[in-house]
Design an enzyme around this catalytic site. Structure first.
Site, PDB file in Angstrom:
ATOM      1  N   ASP A 181       0.851  -1.194   0.000  1.00 39.52           N
ATOM      2  CA  ASP A 181       0.000   0.000   0.000  1.00 39.52           C
ATOM      3  C   ASP A 181       0.888   1.246   0.000  1.00 39.52           C
ATOM      4  OD1 ASP A 181      -2.948   1.066   0.638  1.00 39.52           O
ATOM      5  OD2 ASP A 181      -1.507   2.240   1.808  1.00 39.52           O
ATOM      6  N   ILE A 182       0.576   2.198  -0.884  1.00 37.75           N
ATOM      7  CA  ILE A 182       1.359   3.438  -0.967  1.00 37.75           C
ATOM      8  C   ILE A 182       1.030   4.311   0.239  1.00 37.75           C
ATOM      9  CG2 ILE A 182       1.869   5.488  -2.358  1.00 37.75           C
ATOM     10  CD1 ILE A 182       0.893   3.898  -4.802  1.00 37.75           C
ATOM     11  N   GLU A 224      -4.741   2.283  -4.300  1.00 35.96           N
ATOM     12  CA  GLU A 224      -3.289   2.404  -4.222  1.00 35.96           C
ATOM     13  C   GLU A 224      -2.647   1.137  -3.665  1.00 35.96           C
ATOM     14  OE1 GLU A 224      -4.876   4.528  -0.451  1.00 35.96           O
ATOM     15  OE2 GLU A 224      -5.500   4.174  -2.523  1.00 35.96           O
TER      16      GLU A 224
END
Length: 308
Positions: A181-182, A224
């Site tokens: 996950d960003i 994301e």
């Protein structure tokens, strides 16, 4: 099917399309669309029970066809606009004519009306084709296994793939998954805009593709988030791969409008245990990801099944 095989498949399709055009004395766009539709049907007969290189070849061609259709849509929209402009200019010319001019006004007006009728007919045809192609784009989007932005596998493909793994009940080799996950992605979008966000997603997808082995797979799981599946490696190697990914993303900067953007990610991982379902294995990896986020982000957490 390796890279060379994929190139060969696409080259063959291209050559067949060219031959199809050359074989017709007066080829038109409708014939090209028909050929591509038939090609999609042919490719769909490939066994897609596995998400492998052959499936990737099929979906790659599906996306290429979608791009052709979208280009055609743009072209027809432009044609439509030009026809409407010509129609308005013609009508203005007719309205400005003075009947006192010593010209055959009825004949000119009749000719203009004939031209206008022809253009109106062309606009109608163009709009019909636009509608038809728009539906085709929607259908292709619905059946594709690739994410249209990043060109990695999408969530639908992940569900299918994980279901196949879990259906085997007992594996004779380790199977790991990582959820990436960003960090602070919303802040990036708010600060630099969604285009910057899209570029970061593509940037990370490219890093993942270049880092992983041929047998490993990358999926865009949601906004994301990415899911990575790793076959036939032990726990330590899985941890090493996750660490390498984390460092590569952290050390590479994306330049957007002259501004270097530093991106970090959090990773949660686990592996398949006998009796796992798609929901349980994803939930366990997601739990690990949550711990990475809660403990400060830009780190890796591995989760094991209770009792193991």
């Amino acid at each position: 099917m390796q890279k060379d095989g994929l190139k060969s498949l696409v080259t063959q399709m291209y050559q067949e399309l060219i031959d199809n055009i050359n074989s017709n004395e007066h080829p038109d766009k409708e014939q090209i669309v028909e050929f591509l539709e038939n090609a999609i049907v042919s490719i769909s007969t490939i066994d897609d029970s596995k998400i492998d290189s052959i499936e990737h070849a099929k979906t790659a061609f599906t996306n290429a066809y979608k791009e052709i259709v979208e280009h055609s849509l743009s072209s027809y929209h432009d044609t439509n606009c030009r026809f409407e402009e010509l129609t308005l200019m013609q009508q203005k010319t007719i309205d400005e004519y003075d009947e006192d001019f010593h010209i055959n006004f009825p004949a000119i007006k009749s000719k203009f009306e004939e031209i206008q009728a022809h253009m109106d007919d062309e606009v109608k045809k163009a709009n019909q084709i636009i509608t038809k192609l728009t539906k085709k784009v929607q259908q292709l989007e619905e059946c594709s296994n690739l994410d249209s932005l990043t060109k990695v596998y999408n969530r639908r493909a992940l569900t299918s793939y994980i279901s196949q793994i879990c259906a085997k009940e007992e594996l004779h080799h380790d199977f790991h998954i990582l959820i990436l996950d960003i960090d602070d992605f919303k802040n990036i979008n708010d600060s630099y805009g969604h285009i910057a966000g899209d570029k970061i997603l593509i940037f990370i997808a490219n890093i993942l593709r270049k880092t992983l082995r041929d047998g490993d797979k990358v999926f865009r799981y949601g906004g994301e988030e990415f899911v990575i599946t790793l076959n036939r490696i032990d726990d330590q190697t899985c941890s090493d791969v996750a660490t390498r990914i984390l460092k590569l993303i952290n050390s590479n900067k994306l330049i957007y409008k002259g501004i270097p953007l530093t991106v970090t990610t959090s990773i949660g991982g686990t592996k398949y245990y006998t009796g796992d379902t798609p929901d349980t294995i994803i939930h366990r990896a997601d739990t690990a990801l949550y711990k990475s986020k809660r403990n400060g982000k830009n780190q890796i957490t591995m989760e094991v099944k209770d009792g193991n």
